[in-house]
Design an enzyme around this catalytic site. Sequence first.
Site, PDB file in Angstrom:
ATOM      1  N   CYS A   1       0.820  -1.219   0.000  1.00  0.00           N
ATOM      2  CA  CYS A   1       0.000   0.000   0.000  1.00  0.00           C
ATOM      3  C   CYS A   1       0.853   1.268   0.000  1.00  0.00           C
ATOM      4  O   CYS A   1       1.581   1.511  -0.953  1.00  0.00           O
ATOM      5  CB  CYS A   1      -0.999  -0.047   1.158  1.00  0.00           C
ATOM      6  SG  CYS A   1      -2.299   1.174   0.995  1.00  0.00           S
TER       7      CYS A   1
ATOM      8  N   HIS B  14      -3.883  -4.972  -0.726  1.00  0.00           N
ATOM      9  CA  HIS B  14      -3.528  -5.569   0.578  1.00  0.00           C
ATOM     10  C   HIS B  14      -3.646  -7.089   0.474  1.00  0.00           C
ATOM     11  O   HIS B  14      -4.758  -7.619   0.597  1.00  0.00           O
ATOM     12  CB  HIS B  14      -4.476  -5.057   1.667  1.00  0.00           C
ATOM     13  CG  HIS B  14      -4.175  -3.661   2.067  1.00  0.00           C
ATOM     14  ND1 HIS B  14      -3.380  -3.341   3.144  1.00  0.00           N
ATOM     15  CD2 HIS B  14      -4.529  -2.489   1.506  1.00  0.00           C
ATOM     16  CE1 HIS B  14      -3.283  -2.038   3.237  1.00  0.00           C
ATOM     17  NE2 HIS B  14      -3.965  -1.489   2.259  1.00  0.00           N
TER      18      HIS B  14
ATOM     19  N   GLU C  89      -2.911  -9.225   2.642  1.00  0.00           N
ATOM     20  CA  GLU C  89      -3.357  -9.757   3.937  1.00  0.00           C
ATOM     21  C   GLU C  89      -4.849  -9.563   4.147  1.00  0.00           C
ATOM     22  O   GLU C  89      -5.417 -10.082   5.109  1.00  0.00           O
ATOM     23  CB  GLU C  89      -2.538  -9.111   5.077  1.00  0.00           C
ATOM     24  CG  GLU C  89      -2.928  -7.693   5.496  1.00  0.00           C
ATOM     25  CD  GLU C  89      -2.477  -6.576   4.552  1.00  0.00           C
ATOM     26  OE1 GLU C  89      -2.058  -6.876   3.425  1.00  0.00           O
ATOM     27  OE2 GLU C  89      -2.557  -5.402   4.957  1.00  0.00           O
TER      28      GLU C  89
ATOM     29  N   ASP D 175     -24.103  -6.137  14.852  1.00  0.00           N
ATOM     30  CA  ASP D 175     -24.356  -5.184  15.929  1.00  0.00           C
ATOM     31  C   ASP D 175     -24.058  -5.939  17.223  1.00  0.00           C
ATOM     32  O   ASP D 175     -24.691  -6.963  17.510  1.00  0.00           O
ATOM     33  CB  ASP D 175     -25.819  -4.735  15.933  1.00  0.00           C
ATOM     34  CG  ASP D 175     -26.160  -3.832  14.743  1.00  0.00           C
ATOM     35  OD1 ASP D 175     -25.253  -3.459  14.001  1.00  0.00           O
ATOM     36  OD2 ASP D 175     -27.352  -3.507  14.576  1.00  0.00           O
TER      37      ASP D 175
ATOM     38  N   ASP E  89     -27.203   7.649  10.912  1.00  0.00           N
ATOM     39  CA  ASP E  89     -28.458   7.044  11.390  1.00  0.00           C
ATOM     40  C   ASP E  89     -29.621   8.010  11.141  1.00  0.00           C
ATOM     41  O   ASP E  89     -30.133   8.635  12.067  1.00  0.00           O
ATOM     42  CB  ASP E  89     -28.360   6.734  12.894  1.00  0.00           C
ATOM     43  CG  ASP E  89     -27.253   5.748  13.213  1.00  0.00           C
ATOM     44  OD1 ASP E  89     -27.161   4.718  12.540  1.00  0.00           O
ATOM     45  OD2 ASP E  89     -26.459   6.025  14.137  1.00  0.00           O
TER      46      ASP E  89
END
Length: 559
Positions: A80, A192, A194, A244, A405
């Site tokens: 990166c 990436h 990984e 959540d 939200d």
Amino acid sequence: MNITVLDYGAGNVRSIRNAIKKLGCNVQEIKTPEDILTAERLVFPGVGSFGKVMENLTLKGYAEPLRRRIKEDKPFLGICVALQSLYKGSEETPEAQGLGIIDGTIRRFPNHIDREGKKSSLSVPQIGWNGIIPAKEHPLFTHYNGEKLYFVHSYYAPLAETPQEWLLSTTDYGISFASSLAKGNVCAVQFHPEKSGKTGLAILENALLQLGRREEISLTGSPDKSSVKTKKTKIAKRIIACLDVRSNDDGDLVVTKGDQYDVREREGQSPGRVRNLGKPTALAKRYYEEGADEITLLNITGFRNFPLQDQPMIALLKEISHQVFVPVTIGGGIREFTDENGRRYTALDVAAAYFQAGADKISIGSDAVYAVEAYRCNNCKADGTSSIEQIAKVYGAQAVVISVDPRRIYVSSPEGYTHTVIKTKERGANGEEYCWYQCTVRGGREGRDLDVVQLVTGCEALGAGEILLNCIDRDGTNSGFDLELANLVTNAVNIPVILSSGAGTAEHFVQAFTETDVDAALAAGIFHRREVGIGEIKEAAAKVKKAAENGEERIEVRK
Ligand code: 1PR
């Protein structure tokens, strides 16, 4: 095999360590600048902004030994920003000097709204799964079969400033750029490995095995210019599984799921108790194996409790990062906090703890609303104090997600409001044809005098890199995403938008990808209850075509 990881104390380095260990290698650390020269094989996972990376390397005395190591052709893999650091500079931080191995400058992807006056479908940063086109044969890509890999960046290595002798692969994102480089024993990748699932781990394994095998590396063929010119790669729409998480009534950390944010059972055997849909680590692992492109964890009591103290979220993240090799976002409670002993923690401290525990991105909810309110009071001038600015400065915009939200407020006419009012196909209870989207804080408990367009544009101006767009009205309803909300937000910002709340079928994802410009779609309940599979959604989406600039094109997904 011993692999030395260059960790200069920023960002998620745990994931690369875990990936290397998963491949059966030992991980060692750089402790002094001399270790950079003596390490057998060195992996440099560049994390953060270009300026911060170069500042850290210089402060720790690592920049010069790194230059020497690369010039001496000692085994090196950069990931990166580490690829970008090989160039002499970057538009991200013009005053910072790169390692200067390559005489070129890293550029920023153009903003599509600014450039065209209208939005194209490519957001900046590029966040997601894109392909690579190898420019020459190389052991790094042995067994590579065109699968997509995970990218997350706003800046790219231009082909015009990359010498052919270095170019190993290209990727397209509006522009064709150098997605990997190799010369002798030095390799660098913009994606990436990984975080790119099993394909990424295979590329990482190739890189670790080949680093230092000079003879095989020097067997690389000459660039295949024809394939670089004719083929193009495409970024995939992401399917994200969301967990959540909160403590249940017995104090155990569980995955829960609300209906319009109410997570307590309404009926059944235990009304009033927190719904328990499973253990977070087991579910995260299941979604990784089923092909989720990302996993999001939201500590939904973060507004109330201080995550570094009350919740074992850090331990949970560490556990997950051993088993999940796709990006993980964590949200809930990212804000400033003072504990009972008077010790003050900044939002940056909280984020740092999460990054170090294995998070790739953090998501900010309530605190982003307060930050934009303050920004607007300050005549829309950013003063560097908000959590968004502080975290983006150190870890890069792409690591800062804003969890929004909103809820619909219906009105009978668009006149007389300071908020962005839309005409809606879904009328209100009293037949209203108009609505605006009110932002809320504290898990939807408190509405604020801020609309969703004000919030997302303010967050983008403060340096956020992505929007996670929930919708309280749709959450847990299985009735489909709010596409009007999605179009409102994607038309307002350049940064990627993840559409969330309300998914009930695979078709709902197809609608999101054909009728709006969202970059990703997220669901929770249908995955937890095994009503719809991630593979089923990808299969349905891959069959469908969407209107594009030059006619029609298939919806791209990661297989
Ligand atoms: O304000 O920075 O501490 O962040 C708190 C975070 O927790 C916010 O991201 C907020 O969205 C989330 N949150 C707070 N309370 C709740 C709750 O449910 N009581 N969950 C909550 C929000 C929304 C999504 C959900 C999708 C998809 N949940 O995360 O997963 O709506 O659900 P579905 O597919 O089942 O419809 P802060």
